[in-house]
Write a protein that holds these residues in place. Structure first.
Motif, PDB file in Angstrom:
ATOM      1  N   LYS A  70     -13.241  19.619 -11.673  1.00 19.12           N
ATOM      2  CA  LYS A  70     -13.698  18.435 -10.942  1.00 19.12           C
ATOM      3  C   LYS A  70     -13.213  18.542  -9.502  1.00 19.12           C
ATOM      4  N   GLY A  71     -13.957  17.944  -8.598  1.00 18.22           N
ATOM      5  CA  GLY A  71     -13.588  18.078  -7.189  1.00 18.22           C
ATOM      6  C   GLY A  71     -14.379  17.162  -6.284  1.00 18.22           C
ATOM      7  N   GLY A  72     -14.134  17.295  -4.986  1.00 15.01           N
ATOM      8  CA  GLY A  72     -14.836  16.491  -3.989  1.00 15.01           C
ATOM      9  C   GLY A  72     -14.338  15.067  -3.896  1.00 15.01           C
ATOM     10  N   LEU A  73     -13.035  14.860  -4.163  1.00 11.08           N
ATOM     11  CA  LEU A  73     -12.474  13.504  -4.205  1.00 11.08           C
ATOM     12  C   LEU A  73     -11.462  13.305  -3.081  1.00 11.08           C
ATOM     13  N   CYS A  74     -11.586  12.183  -2.373  1.00 13.68           N
ATOM     14  CA  CYS A  74     -10.576  11.760  -1.406  1.00 13.68           C
ATOM     15  C   CYS A  74      -9.706  10.673  -2.040  1.00 13.68           C
ATOM     16  N   LEU A  75      -8.401  10.885  -2.008  1.00 11.18           N
ATOM     17  CA  LEU A  75      -7.434   9.901  -2.485  1.00 11.18           C
ATOM     18  C   LEU A  75      -6.695   9.344  -1.277  1.00 11.18           C
ATOM     19  N   ASP A  76      -6.923   8.067  -1.012  1.00 12.75           N
ATOM     20  CA  ASP A  76      -6.290   7.451   0.152  1.00 12.75           C
ATOM     21  C   ASP A  76      -4.936   6.845  -0.200  1.00 12.75           C
ATOM     22  N   SER A  77      -4.928   5.939  -1.172  1.00 14.39           N
ATOM     23  CA  SER A  77      -3.710   5.182  -1.400  1.00 14.39           C
ATOM     24  C   SER A  77      -3.800   4.411  -2.714  1.00 14.39           C
TER      25      SER A  77
ATOM     26  N   CYS B  39       0.846  -1.178   0.000  1.00 15.69           N
ATOM     27  CA  CYS B  39       0.000   0.000   0.000  1.00 15.69           C
ATOM     28  C   CYS B  39       0.889   1.238   0.000  1.00 15.69           C
ATOM     29  N   VAL B  40       0.582   2.200  -0.866  1.00 15.75           N
ATOM     30  CA  VAL B  40       1.333   3.450  -0.965  1.00 15.75           C
ATOM     31  C   VAL B  40       0.399   4.590  -0.585  1.00 15.75           C
ATOM     32  N   SER B  41       0.788   5.412   0.373  1.00 14.12           N
ATOM     33  CA  SER B  41      -0.066   6.490   0.842  1.00 14.12           C
ATOM     34  C   SER B  41      -0.129   7.628  -0.169  1.00 14.12           C
ATOM     35  N   ALA B  42      -1.115   8.492   0.004  1.00 11.56           N
ATOM     36  CA  ALA B  42      -1.226   9.670  -0.864  1.00 11.56           C
ATOM     37  C   ALA B  42       0.027  10.538  -0.765  1.00 11.56           C
ATOM     38  N   LYS B  43       0.658  10.559   0.416  1.00 17.60           N
ATOM     39  CA  LYS B  43       1.878  11.351   0.588  1.00 17.60           C
ATOM     40  C   LYS B  43       3.065  10.734  -0.143  1.00 17.60           C
ATOM     41  N   GLY B  44       2.937   9.490  -0.564  1.00 13.87           N
ATOM     42  CA  GLY B  44       3.989   8.840  -1.329  1.00 13.87           C
ATOM     43  C   GLY B  44       3.787   8.957  -2.829  1.00 13.87           C
TER      44      GLY B  44
ATOM     45  N   SER C 148      -4.350   9.632   7.258  1.00  8.30           N
ATOM     46  CA  SER C 148      -4.767  10.840   6.543  1.00  8.30           C
ATOM     47  C   SER C 148      -4.951  10.508   5.073  1.00  8.30           C
ATOM     48  N   VAL C 149      -5.716  11.365   4.369  1.00 12.76           N
ATOM     49  CA  VAL C 149      -5.941  11.223   2.937  1.00 12.76           C
ATOM     50  C   VAL C 149      -5.762  12.582   2.282  1.00 12.76           C
ATOM     51  N   ALA C 150      -5.590  12.577   0.965  1.00 15.05           N
ATOM     52  CA  ALA C 150      -5.529  13.830   0.209  1.00 15.05           C
ATOM     53  C   ALA C 150      -6.937  14.141  -0.294  1.00 15.05           C
ATOM     54  N   TYR C 151      -7.414  15.335   0.016  1.00  7.52           N
ATOM     55  CA  TYR C 151      -8.771  15.726  -0.378  1.00  7.52           C
ATOM     56  C   TYR C 151      -8.698  16.847  -1.414  1.00  7.52           C
ATOM     57  N   LEU C 152      -9.356  16.619  -2.549  1.00  9.32           N
ATOM     58  CA  LEU C 152      -9.400  17.598  -3.636  1.00  9.32           C
ATOM     59  C   LEU C 152     -10.692  18.397  -3.555  1.00  9.32           C
ATOM     60  N   GLN C 153     -10.564  19.716  -3.419  1.00  8.92           N
ATOM     61  CA  GLN C 153     -11.751  20.569  -3.428  1.00  8.92           C
ATOM     62  C   GLN C 153     -12.186  20.867  -4.854  1.00  8.92           C
ATOM     63  N   GLN C 154     -11.265  21.350  -5.680  1.00 11.53           N
ATOM     64  CA  GLN C 154     -11.590  21.666  -7.069  1.00 11.53           C
ATOM     65  C   GLN C 154     -10.298  21.908  -7.839  1.00 11.53           C
ATOM     66  N   ILE C 155     -10.267  21.421  -9.091  1.00 14.00           N
ATOM     67  CA  ILE C 155      -9.086  21.622  -9.927  1.00 14.00           C
ATOM     68  C   ILE C 155      -9.472  21.432 -11.385  1.00 14.00           C
ATOM     69  N   TRP C 156      -8.692  22.029 -12.269  1.00 13.10           N
ATOM     70  CA  TRP C 156      -8.914  21.842 -13.699  1.00 13.10           C
ATOM     71  C   TRP C 156      -8.112  20.652 -14.218  1.00 13.10           C
ATOM     72  N   TRP C 157      -6.835  20.599 -13.821  1.00 10.26           N
ATOM     73  CA  TRP C 157      -5.910  19.567 -14.329  1.00 10.26           C
ATOM     74  C   TRP C 157      -5.682  18.560 -13.214  1.00 10.26           C
ATOM     75  N   PHE C 158      -6.254  17.364 -13.366  1.00  8.95           N
ATOM     76  CA  PHE C 158      -6.137  16.333 -12.332  1.00  8.95           C
ATOM     77  C   PHE C 158      -5.118  15.289 -12.781  1.00  8.95           C
ATOM     78  N   GLU C 159      -4.044  15.154 -12.005  1.00  7.89           N
ATOM     79  CA  GLU C 159      -2.998  14.192 -12.367  1.00  7.89           C
ATOM     80  C   GLU C 159      -2.320  13.670 -11.110  1.00  7.89           C
ATOM     81  N   VAL C 160      -2.264  12.339 -11.008  1.00  8.61           N
ATOM     82  CA  VAL C 160      -1.599  11.661  -9.896  1.00  8.61           C
ATOM     83  C   VAL C 160      -0.653  10.628 -10.483  1.00  8.61           C
ATOM     84  N   ASP C 161       0.622  10.682 -10.084  1.00 12.23           N
ATOM     85  CA  ASP C 161       1.625   9.734 -10.582  1.00 12.23           C
ATOM     86  C   ASP C 161       2.306   9.052  -9.401  1.00 12.23           C
ATOM     87  N   GLY C 162       2.779   7.844  -9.656  1.00 12.10           N
ATOM     88  CA  GLY C 162       3.503   7.110  -8.622  1.00 12.10           C
ATOM     89  C   GLY C 162       4.501   6.151  -9.227  1.00 12.10           C
TER      90      GLY C 162
END
Length: 283
Positions: A258-265, A115-120, A144-158
């Motif tokens: 887009k918004g209102g998203l929780c990213l846990d891991s 499992c990789v955390s949002a902070k990772g 803890s989780v990363a919570y997105l309120q609102q954004i135009w460009w949504f990108e998560v890399d790991g």
């Protein structure tokens, strides 16, 4: 998540015959059993308890590359532990890489999970509190989780580089639409900021160092509950060498926010778990 052995109950006439079985014979039988079954048999009598401690019993349950796992996970692993102790230690939630990753063996099957955390993860805009916030929660292994309120460009890399035991693995993003909290002891979910995920799908991609690639896409739905979104599978041939895995989740259509998203891991499980663990069968 470790294995526990309780004291054996007093022997009765119905179990005294079992005590006459040679310890070596009992231990050989145990190599064909799952770890929980071995722990149950260990409570029958002293002979079964002694047989359950045999190194060759637990070595058959450990991943073949367990020495490489110990070197990668632990800075200074105790040398006095037998194979049963090593198995029990690996079944715990073991943190590494500054606490951003956790790895463990499934107690029943002895298969490796990670499992990789949002902070990772590398999240576009994570340092701008107009878009993202890290919020504490009891609903995450990492607190803890990363919570997105609102954004135009949504990108998560790991990226992962780890000596996975040989086998096939599935990678998932654990996501939640809406912000959950406790009110008067009850769980409530605020979906005020949830928007934009039903207009265009999210795209998942996965690459490995040996040339594997997979891509998929889907819409995010189901506000108010945690969902494991399947990003793709990869195969490890050599467990003694580290496998590098890169992955991403994007929604970069800038015609809408887009918004209102929780990213846990991000989770990596053996692909066979999709047949036995219902929470992995959503997508």
């Amino acid at each position: 998540m470790g294995l526990r052995f309780s004291s054996p109950p007093p022997e009765s006439p119905s179990t005294s015959a079992l005590a006459e079985l040679p310890e070596s014979c009992v231990a050989q039988i145990m190599t064909y059993m799952d770890p929980p079954q071995i722990c149950q048999l260990a409570t029958l009598n002293r002979a079964f308890r002694a047989a359950s401690s045999a190194d060759f019993v637990w070595e058959s349950k450990l991943p073949p590359n367990y020495p490489a796992l110990l070197r990668r996970i632990f800075a200074d692993f105790p040398s006095h532990l037998g194979k049963r102790g090593i198995y029990a230690r690996l079944c715990r939630l073991n943190s590494f890489d500054h606490g951003t990753k956790k790895v463990w063996l499934d107690r029943s099957l002895g298969k490796l999970c990670m499992c990789v955390s949002a902070k990772g993860l590398s999240i576009t805009g994570i340092d701008d509190r107009r878009y993202w916030n890290h919020i504490p929660t009891e609903e995450s292994r990492f607190g803890s989780v990363a919570y997105l309120q609102q954004i135009w460009w949504f990108e998560v890399d790991g990226e992962l580089e780890f000596p996975f035991p040989a086998g096939k693995y599935s990678l998932f993003f654990r996501l939640h639409l809406g912000r959950a909290s406790k009110r008067f002891g009850r769980r409530v979910c605020n979906t005020e900021h949830v928007h934009g995920w039903d207009i265009k799908p999210v795209r998942f991609q996965l690459w490995t160092s040996d040339g594997q690639y997979v891509a998929s896409q889907c819409f995010l739905d189901g506000p108010g509950k945690w969902i494991y979104y399947h990003a793709g599978d990869f195969v490890v041939e050599n467990g003694n060498a580290s496998t590098k895995v890169k992955f991403s989740m994007t929604q970069i259509d800038c015609t809408h926010t887009k918004g209102g998203l929780c990213l846990d891991s991000v989770l990596v499980y053996p692909s066979e778990f999709r047949k036995v663990k219902a929470f992995l069968s959503y997508s």
